[in-house]
Write a protein that holds these residues in place. Structure first.
Motif, PDB file in Angstrom:
ATOM      1  N   TYR A 116       2.578 -13.309   3.403  1.00  0.00           N
ATOM      2  CA  TYR A 116       2.065 -12.168   2.643  1.00  0.00           C
ATOM      3  C   TYR A 116       3.188 -11.745   1.709  1.00  0.00           C
ATOM      4  O   TYR A 116       4.301 -11.484   2.155  1.00  0.00           O
ATOM      5  CB  TYR A 116       1.707 -10.996   3.561  1.00  0.00           C
ATOM      6  CG  TYR A 116       0.435 -11.219   4.345  1.00  0.00           C
ATOM      7  CD1 TYR A 116      -0.781 -10.734   3.867  1.00  0.00           C
ATOM      8  CD2 TYR A 116       0.442 -11.907   5.552  1.00  0.00           C
ATOM      9  CE1 TYR A 116      -1.956 -10.930   4.576  1.00  0.00           C
ATOM     10  CE2 TYR A 116      -0.726 -12.105   6.271  1.00  0.00           C
ATOM     11  CZ  TYR A 116      -1.915 -11.609   5.780  1.00  0.00           C
ATOM     12  OH  TYR A 116      -3.081 -11.803   6.486  1.00  0.00           O
ATOM     13  N   LYS A 117       2.883 -11.703   0.422  1.00  0.00           N
ATOM     14  CA  LYS A 117       3.909 -11.369  -0.556  1.00  0.00           C
ATOM     15  C   LYS A 117       3.374 -10.310  -1.512  1.00  0.00           C
ATOM     16  O   LYS A 117       2.321 -10.497  -2.122  1.00  0.00           O
ATOM     17  CB  LYS A 117       4.306 -12.638  -1.324  1.00  0.00           C
ATOM     18  CG  LYS A 117       5.498 -12.470  -2.218  1.00  0.00           C
ATOM     19  CD  LYS A 117       5.910 -13.821  -2.794  1.00  0.00           C
ATOM     20  CE  LYS A 117       7.016 -13.651  -3.797  1.00  0.00           C
ATOM     21  NZ  LYS A 117       7.361 -14.909  -4.457  1.00  0.00           N
ATOM     22  N   ASN A 118       4.110  -9.181  -1.590  1.00  0.00           N
ATOM     23  CA  ASN A 118       3.735  -8.075  -2.476  1.00  0.00           C
ATOM     24  C   ASN A 118       2.285  -7.649  -2.226  1.00  0.00           C
ATOM     25  O   ASN A 118       1.476  -7.586  -3.144  1.00  0.00           O
ATOM     26  CB  ASN A 118       3.947  -8.458  -3.935  1.00  0.00           C
ATOM     27  CG  ASN A 118       5.376  -8.868  -4.201  1.00  0.00           C
ATOM     28  OD1 ASN A 118       6.307  -8.282  -3.672  1.00  0.00           O
ATOM     29  ND2 ASN A 118       5.565  -9.894  -5.009  1.00  0.00           N
ATOM     30  N   THR A 119       1.985  -7.357  -0.968  1.00  0.00           N
ATOM     31  CA  THR A 119       0.622  -7.082  -0.535  1.00  0.00           C
ATOM     32  C   THR A 119       0.461  -5.656  -0.033  1.00  0.00           C
ATOM     33  O   THR A 119       1.272  -5.187   0.764  1.00  0.00           O
ATOM     34  CB  THR A 119       0.226  -8.067   0.593  1.00  0.00           C
ATOM     35  OG1 THR A 119       0.379  -9.398   0.120  1.00  0.00           O
ATOM     36  CG2 THR A 119      -1.198  -7.852   1.052  1.00  0.00           C
ATOM     37  N   TYR A 120      -0.609  -5.004  -0.471  1.00  0.00           N
ATOM     38  CA  TYR A 120      -0.946  -3.680   0.045  1.00  0.00           C
ATOM     39  C   TYR A 120      -1.495  -3.829   1.459  1.00  0.00           C
ATOM     40  O   TYR A 120      -2.400  -4.631   1.697  1.00  0.00           O
ATOM     41  CB  TYR A 120      -1.994  -2.993  -0.834  1.00  0.00           C
ATOM     42  CG  TYR A 120      -2.464  -1.680  -0.259  1.00  0.00           C
ATOM     43  CD1 TYR A 120      -1.710  -0.524  -0.424  1.00  0.00           C
ATOM     44  CD2 TYR A 120      -3.645  -1.603   0.469  1.00  0.00           C
ATOM     45  CE1 TYR A 120      -2.130   0.685   0.126  1.00  0.00           C
ATOM     46  CE2 TYR A 120      -4.066  -0.399   1.016  1.00  0.00           C
ATOM     47  CZ  TYR A 120      -3.301   0.732   0.842  1.00  0.00           C
ATOM     48  OH  TYR A 120      -3.707   1.921   1.398  1.00  0.00           O
ATOM     49  N   MET A 121      -0.938  -3.075   2.394  1.00  0.00           N
ATOM     50  CA  MET A 121      -1.384  -3.088   3.785  1.00  0.00           C
ATOM     51  C   MET A 121      -2.039  -1.748   4.102  1.00  0.00           C
ATOM     52  O   MET A 121      -1.364  -0.715   4.117  1.00  0.00           O
ATOM     53  CB  MET A 121      -0.192  -3.296   4.732  1.00  0.00           C
ATOM     54  CG  MET A 121       0.621  -4.546   4.481  1.00  0.00           C
ATOM     55  SD  MET A 121      -0.230  -5.969   5.160  1.00  0.00           S
ATOM     56  CE  MET A 121       0.825  -7.286   4.558  1.00  0.00           C
ATOM     57  N   SER A 122      -3.345  -1.755   4.352  1.00  0.00           N
ATOM     58  CA  SER A 122      -4.020  -0.512   4.730  1.00  0.00           C
ATOM     59  C   SER A 122      -3.652  -0.165   6.169  1.00  0.00           C
ATOM     60  O   SER A 122      -3.021  -0.954   6.877  1.00  0.00           O
ATOM     61  CB  SER A 122      -5.536  -0.665   4.597  1.00  0.00           C
ATOM     62  OG  SER A 122      -6.064  -1.424   5.668  1.00  0.00           O
ATOM     63  N   ASP A 123      -4.088   0.989   6.616  1.00  0.00           N
ATOM     64  CA  ASP A 123      -3.737   1.420   7.970  1.00  0.00           C
ATOM     65  C   ASP A 123      -4.440   0.622   9.061  1.00  0.00           C
ATOM     66  O   ASP A 123      -4.160   0.793  10.232  1.00  0.00           O
ATOM     67  CB  ASP A 123      -3.991   2.919   8.151  1.00  0.00           C
ATOM     68  CG  ASP A 123      -5.457   3.302   8.038  1.00  0.00           C
ATOM     69  OD1 ASP A 123      -6.300   2.440   7.687  1.00  0.00           O
ATOM     70  OD2 ASP A 123      -5.770   4.480   8.297  1.00  0.00           O
ATOM     71  N   VAL A 124      -5.334  -0.291   8.697  1.00  0.00           N
ATOM     72  CA  VAL A 124      -6.006  -1.123   9.688  1.00  0.00           C
ATOM     73  C   VAL A 124      -5.059  -2.202  10.264  1.00  0.00           C
ATOM     74  O   VAL A 124      -5.298  -2.737  11.338  1.00  0.00           O
ATOM     75  CB  VAL A 124      -7.292  -1.757   9.092  1.00  0.00           C
ATOM     76  CG1 VAL A 124      -6.960  -2.892   8.150  1.00  0.00           C
ATOM     77  CG2 VAL A 124      -8.221  -2.224  10.183  1.00  0.00           C
TER      78      VAL A 124
END
Length: 109
Positions: A26-34
């Motif tokens: 995973y590179k420069n990825t938005y991670m939601s709270d899930v």
């Protein structure tokens, strides 16, 4: 929140090794709270499927409420340095830019 009601916060791993040669970045990825705070997980405790120098999970430049670097499971996944992350580009992974990748408004670095 940006997830479906059936996916509670902290419930989804970034990945797990389906076989010993699994690789995921995973590179420069938005991670939601899930996203599970531990990030990547082993296959199962009795069969982790983690082989040094073969199985590889990495993360670089993640951001958002699901990115918890201090809670990531470093025995399964690695937080990459900028230098390490440079070796993982779309062109390097696929040997060029595949026609099936639709960038839309995305920027790949």
């Amino acid at each position: 929140s940006h997830h479906y009601p059936e996916s509670p916060a902290g419930s989804c791993a970034l990945g797990r090794p389906w076989n010993n040669a699994s690789r995921s970045i995973y590179k420069n990825t938005y991670m939601s709270d899930v996203v599970l705070p531990a990030g990547f997980i082993e296959w199962q405790s009795t069969e982790p499927r983690l082989v040094p120098n073969l199985t590889f999970f990495g993360e670089y430049g993640s951001y958002g409420p699901g990115y918890k670097p201090d809670q990531r499971n470093q025995t399964v996944g690695a937080l990459l340095t900028e230098e390490e992350a440079k070796q993982y580009t779309v062109e390097k992974v696929f040997g060029g830019m595949p026609s099936w990748i639709d960038l839309g408004t995305a920027t790949i670095q």
